[in-house]
Write a protein that holds these residues in place. Structure first.
Motif, mmCIF file in Angstrom:
data_model
loop_
_atom_site.group_PDB
_atom_site.id
_atom_site.type_symbol
_atom_site.label_atom_id
_atom_site.label_comp_id
_atom_site.label_asym_id
_atom_site.label_seq_id
_atom_site.Cartn_x
_atom_site.Cartn_y
_atom_site.Cartn_z
ATOM 1 N N ALA A 9 0.829 -1.203 0.000
ATOM 2 C CA ALA A 9 0.000 0.000 0.000
ATOM 3 C C ALA A 9 0.865 1.256 0.000
ATOM 4 C CB ALA A 9 -0.932 -0.011 1.208
ATOM 5 N N GLY A 12 2.172 1.912 -3.404
ATOM 6 C CA GLY A 12 1.177 2.604 -4.216
ATOM 7 C C GLY A 12 1.147 4.095 -3.926
ATOM 8 N N LEU A 81 -6.427 5.342 -5.430
ATOM 9 C CA LEU A 81 -5.508 4.288 -5.024
ATOM 10 C C LEU A 81 -6.233 2.985 -4.702
ATOM 11 C CD1 LEU A 81 -2.575 3.596 -4.485
ATOM 12 C CD2 LEU A 81 -2.840 4.485 -2.146
ATOM 13 N N SER A 85 -5.666 -0.583 -6.732
ATOM 14 C CA SER A 85 -5.196 -1.755 -5.997
ATOM 15 C C SER A 85 -6.161 -2.923 -6.145
ATOM 16 C CB SER A 85 -5.022 -1.421 -4.512
ATOM 17 O OG SER A 85 -4.036 -0.424 -4.335
ATOM 18 N N THR A 233 -4.064 -5.259 1.533
ATOM 19 C CA THR A 233 -3.509 -4.165 0.738
ATOM 20 C C THR A 233 -4.608 -3.235 0.249
ATOM 21 O OG1 THR A 233 -1.676 -5.568 -0.012
ATOM 22 C CG2 THR A 233 -2.155 -3.605 -1.321
ATOM 23 N N SER A 237 -4.760 0.593 1.251
ATOM 24 C CA SER A 237 -4.759 1.558 0.146
ATOM 25 C C SER A 237 -5.952 2.495 0.244
ATOM 26 C CB SER A 237 -4.786 0.820 -1.198
ATOM 27 O OG SER A 237 -3.617 0.048 -1.378
#
Length: 270
Positions: A9, A12, A81, A85, A233, A237
């Motif tokens: 995360a 990202g 984001l 993801s 994740t 995120s």
């Protein structure tokens, strides 16, 4: 796996911040270069052997994985984001589908239900982007998930052949770095300065730590539990997107993300 999810995360986050200064090709290049140097240096320190009889599998996995990573970074740069993801984490359902098509495996009813839920979630998640100006980024995120699932077929084959885990990660980083260097010769390089170098370092370090933590998790933990925890994740995120950019997810988006996560969990149980 929880540690890996946190670092993925954060990767990202650095990718999205770095996209203001660098292209997706450059971000992937620096991300894999740092990983290749770190893993290669550690292997030299331990006097590991780099030679492998499975170079063909490494090349196939490296090329497919590199294109997947390139598309994933593009999606992260142009989408919220959490959405980017989630699209990347469609890979387990594509892996299940490709196992049926390419390997002639039979999926239980539970996994088939997971695939149906997953594709319904993809349609629901991408529906707003198809009528906007970010539809291409949504498509890239989805193709990234497909290619990641395809590359995992090669990772699984490498594991069956007894390939060392560090070599699987190292050759992927090395091949991706070479591929990135070739592509970057076709476009303009952006200058690396003291003001933006920390973003590149953040991408490379978090990605490498995440990869190592994930590899360790799959080695010592229960495969199903580890696979399910990887979806944290998406949660992390979402939190980072809300905290840093004020991203607000609609009810439809949350439902779609939930369907995709459940799909991946069911597909992993096959």
């Amino acid at each position: 796996m929880v540690v890996a999810a946190i670092f993925f995360a954060l990767m990202g986050l650095f990718v999205k911040l770095g996209a203001q200064h660098f292209s997706s090709t450059e971000l992937v290049f620096w991300r894999t270069l740092i990983g290749a140097l770190a893993l290669g240096g550690a292997a030299l320190w331990r006097r590991e052997r780099f030679a492998t009889p499975l170079l063909r599998y490494h090349l196939q996995r490296g090329v497919i994985g590199y294109v997947s990573l390139l598309m994933s970074f593009y999606a992260i740069a142009h989408l919220p984001l959490a959405m980017a993801s989630t699209l990347t984490y469609t890979s387990p359902m594509f892996l299940a589908l490709l196992s049926v098509v390419l390997l002639r495996e039979k999926l239980p009813a539970r996994a088939m239900l997971g695939l149906a839920l997953g594709f319904a979630g993809v349609v629901l998640l991408l529906r707003p982007t198809l009528s906007g100006d970010v539809w291409f980024a949504g498509l890239m995120g989805l193709v990234s998930g497909f290619l990641a699932g395809w590359s995992y077929l090669h990772v699984r084959e490498l594991g069956r052949q007894g390939e060392a885990e560090w070599r699987v990660v190292f050759y992927f980083a090395l091949i991706s770095t070479v591929g990135g260097l070739l592509l970057m010769c076709l476009e303009r390089w952006h200058a690396v300065t003291w003001d933006n170098a920390w973003l590149l370092l953040g991408v490379g370090v978090t990605a490498t730590l995440a990869q190592l933590a994930m590899t360790r998790a799959y080695k010592v933990g229960r495969k199903l539990t580890t696979a399910n925890l990887s979806y944290l994740t998406v949660v992390f995120s979402s939190l980072l997107g809300a905290l840093v950019w004020g991203d607000v997810l609609t009810g439809d988006s949350l439902l779609a993300m939930g369907l995709i996560v459940v799909s991946g969990m069911l597909a992993s149980r096959r």
